[in-house]
Design a protein around this motif. Structure first.
Motif, short mmCIF file in Angstrom:
data_model
loop_
_atom_site.label_atom_id
_atom_site.label_comp_id
_atom_site.label_asym_id
_atom_site.label_seq_id
_atom_site.Cartn_x
_atom_site.Cartn_y
_atom_site.Cartn_z
N HIS A 1 -20.15 37.72 -39.21
CA HIS A 1 -21.18 37.44 -40.22
C HIS A 1 -22.57 37.31 -39.60
CE1 HIS A 1 -18.00 36.90 -43.14
NE2 HIS A 1 -17.40 36.07 -42.30
N GLU A 2 -22.91 38.21 -38.67
CA GLU A 2 -24.21 38.14 -38.00
C GLU A 2 -25.37 38.27 -38.98
OE1 GLU A 2 -24.87 40.23 -34.25
OE2 GLU A 2 -22.71 40.64 -34.24
N ALA B 1 -25.82 35.06 -40.83
CA ALA B 1 -26.41 34.01 -39.99
C ALA B 1 -27.93 34.18 -39.93
CB ALA B 1 -25.80 34.05 -38.59
N HIS C 1 -16.16 34.10 -36.37
CA HIS C 1 -16.89 33.98 -37.63
C HIS C 1 -18.35 34.40 -37.46
CE1 HIS C 1 -17.46 32.38 -41.69
NE2 HIS C 1 -18.63 31.93 -41.25
N ILE C 2 -18.96 33.94 -36.38
CA ILE C 2 -20.35 34.31 -36.10
C ILE C 2 -20.45 35.83 -35.91
CG2 ILE C 2 -22.23 34.14 -34.41
CD1 ILE C 2 -21.24 31.21 -33.92
N HIS D 1 -26.78 35.08 -30.75
CA HIS D 1 -25.96 36.20 -31.21
C HIS D 1 -26.66 37.55 -31.13
CE1 HIS D 1 -28.03 35.46 -35.06
NE2 HIS D 1 -27.80 36.73 -35.27
N ARG E 1 -21.22 38.61 -27.19
CA ARG E 1 -19.83 38.27 -27.52
C ARG E 1 -19.05 37.91 -26.27
NH1 ARG E 1 -15.99 37.92 -31.76
NH2 ARG E 1 -14.38 36.81 -30.62
N GLY F 1 -24.46 30.58 -31.61
CA GLY F 1 -25.02 31.13 -32.84
C GLY F 1 -26.45 31.60 -32.67
N HIS G 1 -23.83 25.89 -31.46
CA HIS G 1 -25.17 26.23 -31.95
C HIS G 1 -25.86 27.21 -31.00
CE1 HIS G 1 -25.38 23.72 -35.46
NE2 HIS G 1 -24.99 22.66 -34.78
N GLU H 1 -19.72 28.39 -46.59
CA GLU H 1 -19.32 28.76 -45.22
C GLU H 1 -18.90 27.53 -44.43
OE1 GLU H 1 -19.03 32.03 -43.96
OE2 GLU H 1 -19.16 32.24 -46.13
#
Length: 189
Positions: free
Chosen positions: A103-104, A107, A99-100, A165, A171, A162, A159, A68
């Protein structure tokens, strides 16, 4: 398996199948519901192949994590080559948020699995920091962004996004934060 010895084509294909299946399972959030051996079956390879490449869940998670990070770093380089510097920075930062969002589950899974593998996380963070630093430095050379902003501040914002999230409405807040970061980076004219 040593890092020095290149993999045969079939071994590389099997390793890639295992990583792809792990990414899919991570995204679905089902990683902890599966026995580790199930990855072999799901990827269509034998258990021996799984353990030869990845002796533990953590080793598999580390491979996914490094993949990733490498993809994000490659994206930064592609944008830097294709777009004006300020646009490359903005596109990259917004792309990280995308991307975050996409792909929660990954993560969350990676954060859990990699919590005690700080060396692997630090290596990935350094690679991502270099990619962001290159983007920002190029934009600063072009005079499009300030040259007095440390790359660490930009990474800290990423960070934070992320880590947040799971917040309701994250969002929208993430997009607002990226706009704030980009506004803060702009060179005063």
């Amino acid at each position: 398996m040593t890092a020095d010895k290149p993999l045969r084509a079939d071994a590389r294909r099997n390793r890639d199948l295992l990583i792809a299946k792990a990414r899919e399972v991570f995204d679905d959030g089902d990683f902890f519901d599966l026995r580790f051996d199930d990855f072999a079956r799901l990827a269509g390879v034998g258990t021996g192949t799984l353990y030869r490449h990845f002796p533990t869940r953590e080793a598999l998670a580390e491979a996914v994590y490094h993949g990733e990070v490498a993809a994000l770093c490659d994206r930064a380089r592609q944008l830097q080559a294709a777009l004006p510097a300020a646009e490359a920075v903005a596109t990259f930062l917004r792309g990280v948020v995308d991307h975050i969002a996409a792909h929660e589950g990954m993560a969350r899974t990676l954060a859990t699995l990699m919590a005690d593998r700080s060396g692997a996380l630090a290596e990935g963070s350094r690679a991502l920091e270099r990619a962001v630093a290159d983007l920002v430095a190029e934009a600063a050379r072009e005079g499009a962004v300030r040259d007095d902003v440390d790359t660490g501040a930009v990474l800290m914002a990423l960070h934070g996004i992320g880590a947040a999230h799971g917040r309701p409405g994250w969002r929208t807040e993430a997009d607002d934060l990226i706009t704030l970061v980009l506004d803060g980076l702009r060179h005063p004219r």
